[in-house]
Design a protein around this motif. Sequence first.
Motif, PDB file in Angstrom:
ATOM      1  N   SER A   1       0.824  -1.210   0.000  1.00  0.00           N
ATOM      2  CA  SER A   1       0.000   0.000   0.000  1.00  0.00           C
ATOM      3  C   SER A   1       0.861   1.264   0.000  1.00  0.00           C
ATOM      4  CB  SER A   1      -0.934  -0.006   1.219  1.00  0.00           C
ATOM      5  OG  SER A   1      -0.190  -0.244   2.393  1.00  0.00           O
ATOM      6  N   ALA A   2       2.077   1.194   0.536  1.00  0.00           N
ATOM      7  CA  ALA A   2       2.922   2.392   0.636  1.00  0.00           C
ATOM      8  C   ALA A   2       3.457   2.801  -0.739  1.00  0.00           C
ATOM      9  CB  ALA A   2       4.088   2.125   1.587  1.00  0.00           C
ATOM     10  N   ALA A   3       3.251   4.070  -1.093  1.00  0.00           N
ATOM     11  CA  ALA A   3       3.688   4.576  -2.396  1.00  0.00           C
ATOM     12  C   ALA A   3       5.195   4.357  -2.583  1.00  0.00           C
ATOM     13  CB  ALA A   3       3.331   6.048  -2.511  1.00  0.00           C
ATOM     14  N   ALA A   4       5.955   4.500  -1.503  1.00  0.00           N
ATOM     15  CA  ALA A   4       7.418   4.390  -1.592  1.00  0.00           C
ATOM     16  C   ALA A   4       7.866   2.981  -1.972  1.00  0.00           C
ATOM     17  CB  ALA A   4       8.038   4.787  -0.252  1.00  0.00           C
ATOM     18  N   LEU A  26       9.474  -3.792   4.626  1.00  0.00           N
ATOM     19  CA  LEU A  26       8.217  -3.756   3.873  1.00  0.00           C
ATOM     20  C   LEU A  26       7.016  -3.887   4.806  1.00  0.00           C
ATOM     21  CD1 LEU A  26       9.011  -5.982   0.748  1.00  0.00           C
ATOM     22  CD2 LEU A  26       8.334  -3.570   0.692  1.00  0.00           C
ATOM     23  N   LEU A  27       7.106  -4.803   5.764  1.00  0.00           N
ATOM     24  CA  LEU A  27       5.997  -4.993   6.699  1.00  0.00           C
ATOM     25  C   LEU A  27       5.747  -3.717   7.490  1.00  0.00           C
ATOM     26  CD1 LEU A  27       6.717  -8.633   7.921  1.00  0.00           C
ATOM     27  CD2 LEU A  27       4.734  -7.848   6.597  1.00  0.00           C
ATOM     28  N   LYS A  28       6.843  -3.073   7.912  1.00  0.00           N
ATOM     29  CA  LYS A  28       6.687  -1.853   8.727  1.00  0.00           C
ATOM     30  C   LYS A  28       6.062  -0.730   7.921  1.00  0.00           C
ATOM     31  CE  LYS A  28      10.509  -2.421  11.866  1.00  0.00           C
ATOM     32  NZ  LYS A  28      11.912  -1.962  11.935  1.00  0.00           N
ATOM     33  N   SER A  29       6.527  -0.539   6.690  1.00  0.00           N
ATOM     34  CA  SER A  29       6.005   0.612   5.938  1.00  0.00           C
ATOM     35  C   SER A  29       4.628   0.332   5.347  1.00  0.00           C
ATOM     36  CB  SER A  29       7.001   1.033   4.849  1.00  0.00           C
ATOM     37  OG  SER A  29       7.321  -0.061   4.033  1.00  0.00           O
ATOM     38  N   ASN A  30       4.162  -0.924   5.436  1.00  0.00           N
ATOM     39  CA  ASN A  30       2.840  -1.242   4.878  1.00  0.00           C
ATOM     40  C   ASN A  30       1.872  -1.774   5.932  1.00  0.00           C
ATOM     41  OD1 ASN A  30       3.041  -0.955   1.739  1.00  0.00           O
ATOM     42  ND2 ASN A  30       4.973  -1.854   2.411  1.00  0.00           N
ATOM     43  N   GLY A  32       2.046  -4.026   8.058  1.00  0.00           N
ATOM     44  CA  GLY A  32       1.973  -5.482   8.218  1.00  0.00           C
ATOM     45  C   GLY A  32       1.324  -6.189   7.049  1.00  0.00           C
ATOM     46  N   SER A  33       0.830  -5.429   6.058  1.00  0.00           N
ATOM     47  CA  SER A  33       0.076  -6.046   4.967  1.00  0.00           C
ATOM     48  C   SER A  33       0.863  -5.984   3.647  1.00  0.00           C
ATOM     49  CB  SER A  33      -1.263  -5.327   4.840  1.00  0.00           C
ATOM     50  OG  SER A  33      -1.994  -5.888   3.791  1.00  0.00           O
ATOM     51  N   VAL A  34       1.531  -7.093   3.310  1.00  0.00           N
ATOM     52  CA  VAL A  34       2.313  -7.193   2.073  1.00  0.00           C
ATOM     53  C   VAL A  34       1.896  -8.486   1.377  1.00  0.00           C
ATOM     54  CG1 VAL A  34       4.637  -7.444   1.102  1.00  0.00           C
ATOM     55  CG2 VAL A  34       4.263  -5.923   3.062  1.00  0.00           C
ATOM     56  N   GLY A  35       1.359  -8.361   0.166  1.00  0.00           N
ATOM     57  CA  GLY A  35       0.915  -9.549  -0.568  1.00  0.00           C
ATOM     58  C   GLY A  35       2.095 -10.261  -1.228  1.00  0.00           C
ATOM     59  N   THR A  36       2.089 -11.600  -1.171  1.00  0.00           N
ATOM     60  CA  THR A  36       3.159 -12.360  -1.831  1.00  0.00           C
ATOM     61  C   THR A  36       2.583 -13.571  -2.552  1.00  0.00           C
ATOM     62  OG1 THR A  36       3.559 -13.815   0.077  1.00  0.00           O
ATOM     63  CG2 THR A  36       4.844 -11.781  -0.016  1.00  0.00           C
ATOM     64  N   VAL A  37       3.353 -14.042  -3.535  1.00  0.00           N
ATOM     65  CA  VAL A  37       3.083 -15.326  -4.181  1.00  0.00           C
ATOM     66  C   VAL A  37       4.349 -16.153  -3.989  1.00  0.00           C
ATOM     67  CG1 VAL A  37       2.971 -16.400  -6.459  1.00  0.00           C
ATOM     68  CG2 VAL A  37       1.315 -14.634  -5.859  1.00  0.00           C
ATOM     69  N   VAL A  38       4.179 -17.407  -3.513  1.00  0.00           N
ATOM     70  CA  VAL A  38       5.331 -18.234  -3.157  1.00  0.00           C
ATOM     71  C   VAL A  38       5.372 -19.477  -4.042  1.00  0.00           C
ATOM     72  CG1 VAL A  38       6.484 -19.447  -1.266  1.00  0.00           C
ATOM     73  CG2 VAL A  38       5.139 -17.393  -0.779  1.00  0.00           C
ATOM     74  N   GLY A  54      -3.356  -4.151  -7.767  1.00  0.00           N
ATOM     75  CA  GLY A  54      -2.225  -4.972  -7.342  1.00  0.00           C
ATOM     76  C   GLY A  54      -1.662  -5.789  -8.502  1.00  0.00           C
ATOM     77  N   HIS A  55      -1.032  -6.888  -8.130  1.00  0.00           N
ATOM     78  CA  HIS A  55      -0.426  -7.787  -9.120  1.00  0.00           C
ATOM     79  C   HIS A  55      -0.840  -9.193  -8.695  1.00  0.00           C
ATOM     80  CE1 HIS A  55       2.763  -8.695 -12.128  1.00  0.00           C
ATOM     81  NE2 HIS A  55       2.818  -9.825 -11.470  1.00  0.00           N
ATOM     82  N   PRO A  56      -2.111  -9.554  -8.998  1.00  0.00           N
ATOM     83  CA  PRO A  56      -2.672 -10.762  -8.379  1.00  0.00           C
ATOM     84  C   PRO A  56      -2.080 -12.067  -8.909  1.00  0.00           C
ATOM     85  CG  PRO A  56      -4.206  -9.841  -9.969  1.00  0.00           C
ATOM     86  CD  PRO A  56      -3.083  -8.851  -9.849  1.00  0.00           C
ATOM     87  N   HIS A  57      -2.264 -13.097  -8.116  1.00  0.00           N
ATOM     88  CA  HIS A  57      -2.030 -14.481  -8.554  1.00  0.00           C
ATOM     89  C   HIS A  57      -2.966 -14.734  -9.742  1.00  0.00           C
ATOM     90  CE1 HIS A  57      -1.888 -18.830  -8.489  1.00  0.00           C
ATOM     91  NE2 HIS A  57      -1.114 -18.854  -7.416  1.00  0.00           N
ATOM     92  N   PRO A  58      -2.483 -15.346 -10.816  1.00  0.00           N
ATOM     93  CA  PRO A  58      -3.337 -15.515 -12.008  1.00  0.00           C
ATOM     94  C   PRO A  58      -4.547 -16.419 -11.800  1.00  0.00           C
ATOM     95  CG  PRO A  58      -1.237 -16.686 -12.260  1.00  0.00           C
ATOM     96  CD  PRO A  58      -1.114 -15.828 -11.030  1.00  0.00           C
ATOM     97  N   ARG A  59      -4.586 -17.153 -10.695  1.00  0.00           N
ATOM     98  CA  ARG A  59      -5.707 -18.075 -10.462  1.00  0.00           C
ATOM     99  C   ARG A  59      -7.053 -17.367 -10.438  1.00  0.00           C
ATOM    100  NH1 ARG A  59      -3.847 -19.343  -4.227  1.00  0.00           N
ATOM    101  NH2 ARG A  59      -4.313 -17.291  -3.395  1.00  0.00           N
ATOM    102  N   GLY A  60      -7.061 -16.075 -10.066  1.00  0.00           N
ATOM    103  CA  GLY A  60      -8.318 -15.322 -10.031  1.00  0.00           C
ATOM    104  C   GLY A  60      -8.864 -15.045 -11.422  1.00  0.00           C
ATOM    105  N   LEU A  61      -8.050 -15.270 -12.453  1.00  0.00           N
ATOM    106  CA  LEU A  61      -8.461 -15.025 -13.837  1.00  0.00           C
ATOM    107  C   LEU A  61      -8.379 -16.273 -14.708  1.00  0.00           C
ATOM    108  CD1 LEU A  61      -6.502 -12.314 -12.873  1.00  0.00           C
ATOM    109  CD2 LEU A  61      -7.793 -11.426 -14.814  1.00  0.00           C
ATOM    110  N   GLY A  62      -7.753 -17.346 -14.207  1.00  0.00           N
ATOM    111  CA  GLY A  62      -7.483 -18.459 -15.117  1.00  0.00           C
ATOM    112  C   GLY A  62      -7.809 -19.861 -14.651  1.00  0.00           C
ATOM    113  N   THR A  63      -8.194 -20.050 -13.394  1.00  0.00           N
ATOM    114  CA  THR A  63      -8.269 -21.403 -12.834  1.00  0.00           C
ATOM    115  C   THR A  63      -9.059 -22.414 -13.662  1.00  0.00           C
ATOM    116  OG1 THR A  63      -7.868 -20.798 -10.548  1.00  0.00           O
ATOM    117  CG2 THR A  63      -9.255 -22.738 -10.902  1.00  0.00           C
TER     118      THR A  63
END
Length: 532
Positions: free
Chosen positions: A346-349, A376-380, A382-388, A423-432
């Motif tokens: 969420s942080a612009a920086a 990243l957690l501090k400037s956002n 605690g909310s940082v989206g990831t794909v692993v 955002g930059h979502p996991h493709p599953r929301g568009l392709g599953t």
Amino acid sequence: MLSRRDFVIAALAAPGLRLPSRKAYDLILRGGTVFDGTGAAGIVADVAIQGGRIVAVARRIRETAGDEIEVRDLAVAPGFIDIHSHADGSLFDDPRVESVLRQGVTTIVVGQDGSSRVPGRSGETSLLPWFQRIEALPSSVNVASMVGLGTVRRVAVGLDNRPATAAELAKMTELVEAALASGACGASTGLEYTPGAFASKEELTALCRPLAARRLPYATHLRNEDDTLLEAIDEAIAIALGAGCPLQISHLKTGGPRNWHKIDAVFERIAKARKEGLDLSFDRYPYIAWATGLTTRFPVWARDGGTEAFLKRLEDPASAAKIREETEADVVQVGGWDKILLTDVSAAADKEAVGKRLLEWAKEKGLEPYQAAVALLKSNGGSVGTVVFAMSEENCERFLAHPQAMVCSDGGAYAVDGPARTGHPHPRGLGTFPRVLGRYVRERKALTLAQAVHKMTGKTAARLRLGDRGRIAMGAAADLVVFDPATVADRATFEDPFQYPVGIPTVVVNGVVALRDGQRVGRGAGKGVSPG
Ligand SMILES: [Zn+2]
């Protein structure tokens, strides 16, 4: 052929000529190969719809309809039901739920991973007003919901890591009962998330008892999906057996390369539990990367009490070193910092971080990866989206092909334009769903088309007791999808997720054409749907 108007004119000009009866049906899909959702092979047939219901399925329907769509050489299936969806996240911002509809999904099942809209913080205990709001939007697709046991705990106990008191347990049970009475289709947990993770096996068993009489499932994001996966499955089985209810393991996976071999033990446990009489099934999405918050890599104990407490502990000399040690061990388990793609801040920086691997981002910042993650957690907040990226392709195929598997997306709803392009979502929301039909059915032949359709429709509807959906039969709700088995495919990728699938020209929701020639049309006809 004469149109009705032409015929009326002709009849007026030539008295004695009888007016034909009104068009017999609202809609007919002509000449497609019908997969009825039971797992049976396809048969060529016309399908007629009237008043939102399927009213005729026959080799050739002689009557006509107000609207007829030629679907020769295409497959006709019940609209897909996504048994584990997060599409409610953007539903009220963008009720088109475009990426969902374009996959052929006509019903989303939300309230997953322990988190649901009901019970609400201001005291709502019934889903009905929320269903009414969805119908008023209107939503393009139907919505069913589980009751989230994490949400129930948040309302009754708060965010602390402690056992519930007897009074709190009674209150929680009451909330679960109320949600089920208003139409929830199961109860979900997210045992890697807070505050759901603070619930004991005994607490969860008690809260699942109201499911038993209704034969609705306990759907669980397990307490662990990697190093202690088998123990977590044992716990889930014990809870369902203890409560006497069906068990649905959500997005089943063997996380981390050193756990991939456990798939055989997982299947053995499933077979054994079913043999003992437990109605156990699971769902899975067709990708080898999962999406979750960056905090999930951090120990649960460090997240006790909520985000503020967590961020404080990261700094506190009494806890910082231990948190780092456990987090780095977890990251080794998933394969290293390079396996973690940053997808949402969420942080612009930090906007530049989105779309990069954590290792790469840390190098750019001149930081150690752990330090970069904490920054990243501090400037956002605690909310940082990831794909692993830590799953096995071979296992993915074996999970999807398993007779007890259903297809889920675990994804959100997106659009290439408007407020749901975020955002930059996991493709599953568009392709599953098209990905299963294209990659796993057509290309890899991991399962047959009829089996895949069953895992997306009839099997899922039966699991949630959505009686009149998930099949093509007389009297069933007219949720339908038309797709081309030869071309259906996902287009969304991890690099470039905002791509709609191809090969799905028509979708019908409650008898109303919602997608025509691949384009969304009309006002949404989605409803709130419940078991029964
Ligand atoms: Zn989950």
